[in-house]
Enzyme design. Structure first.
Site: not given
Ligand code: FE2
Length: 264
Positions: A68, A151
């Site tokens: 993101h 991540h």
């Molecule tokens: Fe993420």
């Protein structure tokens, strides 16, 4: 040295509890360095300079990212201009910013920091495994202590990476799922590991988002716009204690804090 890694700060509620609790945590754990995953810190998706300054103001020394990170266009310039803010290392060449850096803790100890992104149920990026090992070799000359933010969606990919990097870095901390796992341990060669450190943001939503919108999407399968949930926040983190001369982790401890009521 003790390093605090704070799980995905999600929107305003996440920034609020970070601001309210970080100074106390720093004192209680005698922290030398604070790393915060901030890919969802602006409105629940993305990061911008105003929000990044807020995280630094709250006490973060470095900010990591993920899928993101690219949500807001102004992040591109931010990543190019501020070496304390990372995006995953294994994006193809040409992506703005950097995926690894050396940050200095409060006691002056240099700490290597690497941000990776998984490829299972996610975008087809470059290989995070080989990229991480090569970067560990590079960073080690400047910093024996190296922390990695992996991540990623799949528990298997994160666990495999932990084993692959055992002895090559001080800690592999999983992020992205927003749910803290209870598998924290120090692997045999001295790498601290947790599959997911969890999320810092609204406690009563669905991984940070308002549950009504999420439920509507599950029930109707129609596109629905999600909002950051309101209500009390939680802070999820780990404290990693590292021998700064060898880079070996001594311990990893989960931290969970909760607001009693909505502080706003
Ligand atoms: Fe993420």
């Amino acid at each position: 040295m003790r390093i605090l890694f704070v799980g995905d700060v999600h929107g305003k509620p996440g920034r609020r509890i970070l601001r309210d609790r970080l100074a106390k945590l720093r004192q209680a754990h005698d922290l030398a360095l604070v790393i915060v995953n901030g890919e969802n810190s602006a409105g629940g998706a993305g990061i911008n300079s105003e929000v990044a300054q807020e995280l630094f103001g709250a006490g973060a020394d470095a900010i990591t990212g993920g899928n993101h990170t690219w949500q807001l266009r102004e992040a591109y310039e931010l990543l190019d201009s501020d070496p304390r803010i990372l995006r995953p290392l294994n994006y193809p060449p040409g992506a703005p910013g950097r995926g690894a850096t050396v940050v200095t803790g409060r006691m002056g100890t240099p700490v290597g920091l690497i941000n990776l992104q998984g490829r299972v149920f996610m975008r087809e990026l470059d290989d995070p495994f080989r990229a991480a090992r090569a970067e560990c070799e590079r960073l080690r000359e400047r910093a024996p202590v190296i922390v990695i933010d992996m991540h990623a969606e799949a528990t298997s990919e994160k666990i495999a990476l932990g084993w692959y990097l055992d002895g090559h870095c001080s800690a592999v901390i999983g992020t992205h799922t927003h749910v803290q796992t209870a598998d924290e341990r120090v692997l045999p060669q001295g790498t601290a590991y947790i599959t997911d450190v969890g999320m810092t943001g609204p406690r009563d939503g669905v991984i940070g988002m308002d549950r009504e919108g999420i439920l509507e999407r599950f029930l109707t399968q129609l596109p629905v716009r999600f909002e950051v949930a309101s209500g009390p926040a939680q802070l999820n983190a780990v404290v990693v204690d590292v021998d700064e001369s060898t880079g070996r982790a001594r311990s990893i401890t989960r931290v969970r804090e909760f607001e009693e009521t909505n502080a706003d």
